[in-house]
Motif scaffolding. Structure first.
Motif, short mmCIF file in Angstrom:
data_model
loop_
_atom_site.label_atom_id
_atom_site.label_comp_id
_atom_site.label_asym_id
_atom_site.label_seq_id
_atom_site.Cartn_x
_atom_site.Cartn_y
_atom_site.Cartn_z
N ASP A 10 -9.59 -7.48 -1.42
CA ASP A 10 -9.71 -6.30 -0.55
C ASP A 10 -11.03 -5.59 -0.82
O ASP A 10 -11.34 -5.28 -1.97
CB ASP A 10 -8.54 -5.35 -0.84
N ARG A 13 -10.85 -2.35 -2.90
CA ARG A 13 -10.61 -2.57 -4.33
C ARG A 13 -11.87 -3.10 -5.02
O ARG A 13 -12.16 -2.73 -6.16
CB ARG A 13 -9.42 -3.50 -4.54
N HIS A 50 -4.67 1.63 -4.18
CA HIS A 50 -5.51 0.51 -4.62
C HIS A 50 -5.60 0.46 -6.15
O HIS A 50 -5.61 -0.63 -6.73
CB HIS A 50 -6.90 0.61 -4.01
#
Length: 94
Positions: A10, A13, A50
């Protein structure tokens, strides 16, 4: 390794990990401000979510001092992931 690679998949992240890598030991507020200043439109709640994924994957550790939680990059799982990738590359190299 699956949680590690899922966490690394992601962009938000990855940005969090970069922030912690450049200046370790930050609070949630500091991380939010730094990400927003770098052009990421992300809410505090999203950052918290996250961080939970990164923590569950073993990429972060948290310490608490009073009411303040400090986030630290934990490179252990990144080192293991790199070793796994290096192993794959060596198998493919003639």
């Amino acid at each position: 390794m699956d949680p590690v690679f899922r966490a690394l998949g992601d962009p938000a992240r990855l940005a969090l990990l970069e922030e912690l890598g450049s200046r370790n030991d930050q609070t949630l507020f500091e991380l939010c401000v730094r990400l927003i200043n770098r052009g990421h439109s992300i809410s505090r709640q999203a950052v918290a979510k996250h961080i939970g994924v990164l923590r569950d994957a073993g990429l972060l550790r948290l310490t608490t001092s009073g009411r303040t939680t400090i986030h630290h990059l934990d490179p252990t799982m990144l080192i293991e992931a790199r070793a796994w990738i290096d192993h794959l590359i060596k198998e493919e190299t003639p």
